[in-house]
Write a protein that holds these residues in place. Sequence first.
Motif, PDB file in Angstrom:
ATOM      1  N   UNK A 149       0.841  -1.199   0.000  1.00  0.00           N
ATOM      2  CA  UNK A 149       0.000   0.000   0.000  1.00  0.00           C
ATOM      3  C   UNK A 149       0.871   1.242   0.000  1.00  0.00           C
ATOM      4  N   UNK A 150       0.461   2.273  -0.692  1.00  0.00           N
ATOM      5  CA  UNK A 150       1.210   3.524  -0.709  1.00  0.00           C
ATOM      6  C   UNK A 150       1.280   4.110   0.685  1.00  0.00           C
TER       7      UNK A 150
ATOM      8  N   UNK B  56      -4.653   0.478  -3.755  1.00  0.00           N
ATOM      9  CA  UNK B  56      -4.217  -0.903  -3.711  1.00  0.00           C
ATOM     10  C   UNK B  56      -3.175  -1.159  -4.790  1.00  0.00           C
ATOM     11  N   UNK B  57      -2.582  -2.331  -4.761  1.00  0.00           N
ATOM     12  CA  UNK B  57      -1.576  -2.729  -5.742  1.00  0.00           C
ATOM     13  C   UNK B  57      -1.975  -4.077  -6.331  1.00  0.00           C
TER      14      UNK B  57
ATOM     15  N   UNK C  55       4.320  -5.337 -10.364  1.00  0.00           N
ATOM     16  CA  UNK C  55       3.413  -4.741  -9.385  1.00  0.00           C
ATOM     17  C   UNK C  55       3.075  -3.319  -9.816  1.00  0.00           C
ATOM     18  N   UNK C  56       1.797  -3.030  -9.943  1.00  0.00           N
ATOM     19  CA  UNK C  56       1.362  -1.696 -10.338  1.00  0.00           C
ATOM     20  C   UNK C  56       0.192  -1.269  -9.461  1.00  0.00           C
ATOM     21  N   UNK C  57       0.054   0.021  -9.269  1.00  0.00           N
ATOM     22  CA  UNK C  57      -1.036   0.535  -8.443  1.00  0.00           C
ATOM     23  C   UNK C  57      -2.365   0.356  -9.154  1.00  0.00           C
TER      24      UNK C  57
ATOM     25  N   UNK D  51       9.237  -2.882  -5.225  1.00  0.00           N
ATOM     26  CA  UNK D  51       8.933  -1.751  -6.109  1.00  0.00           C
ATOM     27  C   UNK D  51       7.602  -1.965  -6.813  1.00  0.00           C
ATOM     28  N   UNK D  52       6.795  -0.919  -6.869  1.00  0.00           N
ATOM     29  CA  UNK D  52       5.538  -0.929  -7.609  1.00  0.00           C
ATOM     30  C   UNK D  52       5.427   0.353  -8.413  1.00  0.00           C
ATOM     31  N   UNK D  53       4.863   0.252  -9.600  1.00  0.00           N
ATOM     32  CA  UNK D  53       4.666   1.419 -10.461  1.00  0.00           C
ATOM     33  C   UNK D  53       3.320   2.069 -10.154  1.00  0.00           C
ATOM     34  N   UNK D  54       3.333   3.399  -9.991  1.00  0.00           N
ATOM     35  CA  UNK D  54       2.126   4.181  -9.748  1.00  0.00           C
ATOM     36  C   UNK D  54       1.929   5.174 -10.896  1.00  0.00           C
TER      37      UNK D  54
END
Length: 533
Positions: A15-16, A85-86, A93-95, A516-519
Amino acid sequence: MKKVKLLSTLVAFSIMLAGCASSANPKTPAATPAETGGAATAAPVQKNLTVAYSEGGTTLDPAEANDLTSDTLVLAAYDQLVTYGVKTENGASIANTEDIQPMLAESWEVNADNTVYTFKLKSGVTFQSGNPVDAEAVAYSFDRVAKSSSGSFLYGMASIKSVAVKDPSTVEVTLTNANHNFLQILAMYTFSIVDQKKVEAEGADYLKTNAAGSGPFTLTKWDPATEAVFTANQSYWQGAPSLGKVTLKFTKEASNRVLLLDKGDVDMAIEIPPKDVSSLEKNPALTVASNASNRILFFGMNNKVKPFDNVKVRQAINYAIPYDQLLSGVMYGQAKQMKSAVASNTPGFTDAGYVYEYNLDKARELLKEAGYEKGFTFDFTLGSGFDDWEDDAVLIQAELAKIGVTMKINKLARAQFLEQQKTNNLTSYISKWTSFVNDPGYHLGFLLYGKGSSNYINYQNAEVDKLWEQANTETDAAKRNELYQKAQEIITTEAPWAYLYEYNRIVGMSNKISGYAFYPDEVIRFYPLSITE
């Protein structure tokens, strides 16, 4: 009441999240865990992360931040009521900005007509000063946004009418009308919750260079010319971060960022030039994340300035763009052709009305119909700072010359370009845009709605405005997207822009980094990251 959302016992690290700080002055000691309040959580040995950024940011004030680095600093220093959420797509992994998760608000209720939201705050959360995160702080933070020069338009776009404190842990937000983007907008950095008591004690300008939040990191230094440094808040209410320290090295030249990453002098680097992706991918110690984004690049034409007040002239420009050269020769395959005012990965996207291709004969035909058979000369303003913009401009200039159109390129430093752009008086220019909320209403509302705050090319269409306004209050997603698609088709046909391309978001990082996740807002969230040996 309906739509109740509850905070799960353990919130996933994907979660951000954000952090907090009492001072950005390196000479001022950071608050200790004992001073921050909350129960300290034992943590394993924490690693340090160093990231190369292109620019140093302009402010730490959540309500005024509007550049990538400032946004990053804010999201690393504050919490919001809700977060995104992701999800996993194609192994990345992306938002998921449509999946709204609790953050400082542990639950909320919505009335029957979706105009009153009642938020219940998580108990026991404090700012780093030790002051409680309460309803008064939420109302104060929202009021700051409403009165800000940068965030006020966003406040209006969220349709917020009033914010009322019901009790210390309950806030009621009333909207002027139902707004499907309301919660998505609340998750943005602009609506970070600020320590009211700390700010009022320090003075009105305190937040320009200091932070006053409740999150996982403390900002201990910010020098826009060199670096920013965060240290972990060991007492963070969701658990201590895996990272002990995060350092942002401000490195303007892209080639230097690439070199630092390739040599292992930094752990991550953003804004990697497309031409360098293949060479970095050969380094076995690195991973290059290249994600399709909703960041777009367009050739803007001022619809109130001759000859671009003529739709046929604008359409002719669209037929003179060397699309394949831009995608392969400039972007090295790290972008895709843009075919709507809205990015193709945005819900509700349509390429209806897109008929343009590189066809100089068609461009000449349209110029003749518009009364410009012999061509014309126009001013084009090129903002500095992006190599692809200059390469694109030179290629487009060459193609326009073949149909008798002279494009006079006037270069401006980026700061000057941005100021000039805001006057709505530039004849033409290239510009990019990233919609932090991945929704057509957010995107079109800023850029092409008649009253949009970033409608710098003076596009006006009463039908488009009506469609946007109807969609903004439509609660049925399918009906809403139908309205947005009608608006997109009209815009594409009228060609206020020449669509260039949709960027990939490129981030290089050490193979030792995970989480790491892309937002869509392209801001790196540091709290979910960890480094392994």
